[in-house]
Design a protein around this motif. Sequence first.
Motif, short mmCIF file in Angstrom:
data_model
loop_
_atom_site.label_atom_id
_atom_site.label_comp_id
_atom_site.label_asym_id
_atom_site.label_seq_id
_atom_site.Cartn_x
_atom_site.Cartn_y
_atom_site.Cartn_z
N ARG A 95 0.83 -1.21 0.00
CA ARG A 95 0.00 0.00 0.00
C ARG A 95 0.85 1.25 0.00
O ARG A 95 0.53 2.24 -0.66
N ARG A 96 1.96 1.21 0.74
CA ARG A 96 2.84 2.38 0.75
C ARG A 96 3.57 2.56 -0.56
O ARG A 96 3.95 3.66 -0.93
N ALA A 97 3.79 1.46 -1.28
CA ALA A 97 4.59 1.52 -2.49
C ALA A 97 3.79 1.95 -3.72
O ALA A 97 4.37 2.51 -4.65
N TRP A 98 2.47 1.71 -3.73
CA TRP A 98 1.74 1.94 -4.98
C TRP A 98 1.75 3.39 -5.45
O TRP A 98 1.80 3.62 -6.67
N PRO A 99 1.72 4.41 -4.58
CA PRO A 99 1.79 5.79 -5.14
C PRO A 99 3.07 6.03 -5.93
O PRO A 99 3.05 6.74 -6.94
N ALA B 71 13.74 7.16 -10.83
CA ALA B 71 13.91 7.07 -9.38
C ALA B 71 13.34 8.30 -8.69
O ALA B 71 12.74 8.19 -7.60
N VAL B 72 13.51 9.46 -9.28
CA VAL B 72 12.94 10.69 -8.70
C VAL B 72 11.42 10.66 -8.80
O VAL B 72 10.72 11.05 -7.87
N ALA B 73 10.90 10.17 -9.93
CA ALA B 73 9.45 10.04 -10.06
C ALA B 73 8.90 9.12 -8.98
O ALA B 73 7.88 9.42 -8.34
N HIS B 74 9.55 7.98 -8.75
CA HIS B 74 9.09 7.04 -7.73
C HIS B 74 9.12 7.65 -6.34
O HIS B 74 8.28 7.32 -5.48
N ALA B 75 10.08 8.52 -6.09
CA ALA B 75 10.21 9.15 -4.77
C ALA B 75 9.30 10.35 -4.58
O ALA B 75 9.19 10.87 -3.47
N LEU B 76 8.66 10.82 -5.65
CA LEU B 76 7.87 12.05 -5.56
C LEU B 76 6.75 11.97 -4.52
O LEU B 76 6.59 12.91 -3.72
N TRP C 148 4.74 3.79 -7.71
CA TRP C 148 4.60 3.14 -9.01
C TRP C 148 3.65 3.90 -9.91
O TRP C 148 3.86 3.97 -11.13
N VAL C 149 2.60 4.49 -9.33
CA VAL C 149 1.72 5.34 -10.13
C VAL C 149 2.50 6.53 -10.68
O VAL C 149 2.35 6.91 -11.85
N ALA C 150 3.36 7.13 -9.84
CA ALA C 150 4.18 8.27 -10.29
C ALA C 150 5.11 7.86 -11.42
O ALA C 150 5.31 8.62 -12.38
N VAL C 151 5.69 6.65 -11.34
CA VAL C 151 6.57 6.18 -12.42
C VAL C 151 5.77 5.99 -13.70
O VAL C 151 6.24 6.33 -14.80
N ALA C 152 4.55 5.47 -13.58
CA ALA C 152 3.69 5.29 -14.76
C ALA C 152 3.36 6.63 -15.40
O ALA C 152 3.37 6.78 -16.63
N VAL C 153 3.06 7.63 -14.57
CA VAL C 153 2.77 8.97 -15.08
C VAL C 153 4.02 9.56 -15.74
O VAL C 153 3.95 10.20 -16.79
N TRP C 154 5.17 9.33 -15.12
CA TRP C 154 6.45 9.80 -15.68
C TRP C 154 6.65 9.23 -17.08
O TRP C 154 6.93 9.98 -18.04
#
Length: 454
Positions: free
Chosen positions: A15-19, A359-364, A21-27
């Motif tokens: 649950r903590r990780a999915w945002p 990596a930056v997208a994933h950390a956003l 992965w969503v950010a990477v998909a948007v990236w």
Amino acid sequence: MTLTDAGGHAAATRRRAWPGWVAVAVWAAGIAAAFATGWYLRRAGLATEDRLPPLHAQARERPLTWELLPAAVLAAVAVAALPTLAARLPWRTLPLLTWAGAAAWTVALAVSDGPDAAAAPLNAPTEYPAGLARLRPDPLAWLRTFTERLGGYPTHVRGHPPLPMLVLWALDKAGLGGTGWAAALVIAAGTSAAAAITVTVRCLAGERAARAAVPFLVLAPLAVWVATAMDAFFLAVSAWGTALLALAARRAGAGALAPAAAGGLLLGCLPYLSYGLLPLFAVPLAVLLLTRPRARMLAAVAAGLAVVPAALTLLGFWWPDGVRATLDTYLVSRGSAQRSYAYFLFANVAVLGLLTGPAVAHALPTTLGALRGAARARAVSPPAAVAALAAAALVGVLVLDASGVTRGEVERIWVPFAAWPLAAASLHRTAPRAWMAAQAVTALAVQALVLSPW
């Protein structure tokens, strides 16, 4: 831990990780959409300034393969060794390691185009060195008449204040003339910014955060453009100016005044290096807000800030006149002023994503969460301090993007801004080597597929 507890822990982790992965998909989707839209606009005859919009570049006729082998090997070694080295080496050696690693990565990418690839872009008739012949006979007269004679200078000279040319003139005067030495200056200075950002992060967020950021500052996708663009020198000036402010804030008494004044001196150069660097002041401002220095340190910063503007004004260059003259040449040119504002408003952000990497997208989401947490707690945690630096740079990018002045060619313009969000990639604690590898693959893919003029 029971099986039930383990299952609950795994579910909470997911649950903590999915945002992220969503950010990477948007990236990824944003970058793909920018290139797809650019292809359509060019095919329709609506975007003819660039061959590969949103980049001011072209697709390679033959993608690089074996030429990138040294860079790929270096990346593999860095992915394997850097996290351990960054965690265990004595601190006094870590900034030097960061600088050396960033320089090696930058050069390895650049030489895939040949041993002279780093200097080749500076040989173009549009670049700064092409204007040195007009400056050499009388630098003071050149500076006094810079605004009046702007239209007769090469493209990059017309688009910037006079300080970059004065730096190259000083290099030439010191016996280090030629584009080879200019390229060496750009690479050495630009890659040293990774060390400066490491120092800044340590001052604001602690040594653990700085050590975690090192691998991402070294294997940065933006290294593709550091070796070939003068903007990397601008990055170095801004990064070291900010680092000196952060160092001064850690000191007490008179010991803070010298680094504060030196930091102010470097930051005072920014408006005279590029008019587009004004929004980058958001980063040193964030440092001052986080550290809340004493009044006498602020006075030392202000004194340093005034030196370069005062000197260049007294020598005959009035900055507002330079802005107006550059804007006039910009509007009458057939260059970026003719590009679509609506397209580049979002495409510029996609290019920023290329420079910063997945990596930056994933950390956003983690970055935003750290900022929200700091606002609720009214206290700045180490993650929040790192997030504040990244957020300040992103705010600067958005301001400059919305202004409409930066329509394309931002793969170099964003370099001074894009280096700061790289530190935020350290905020996700899981699989750092996998994210380092993703950063390296992004850089290798861009270098393999894209032929850039800088």
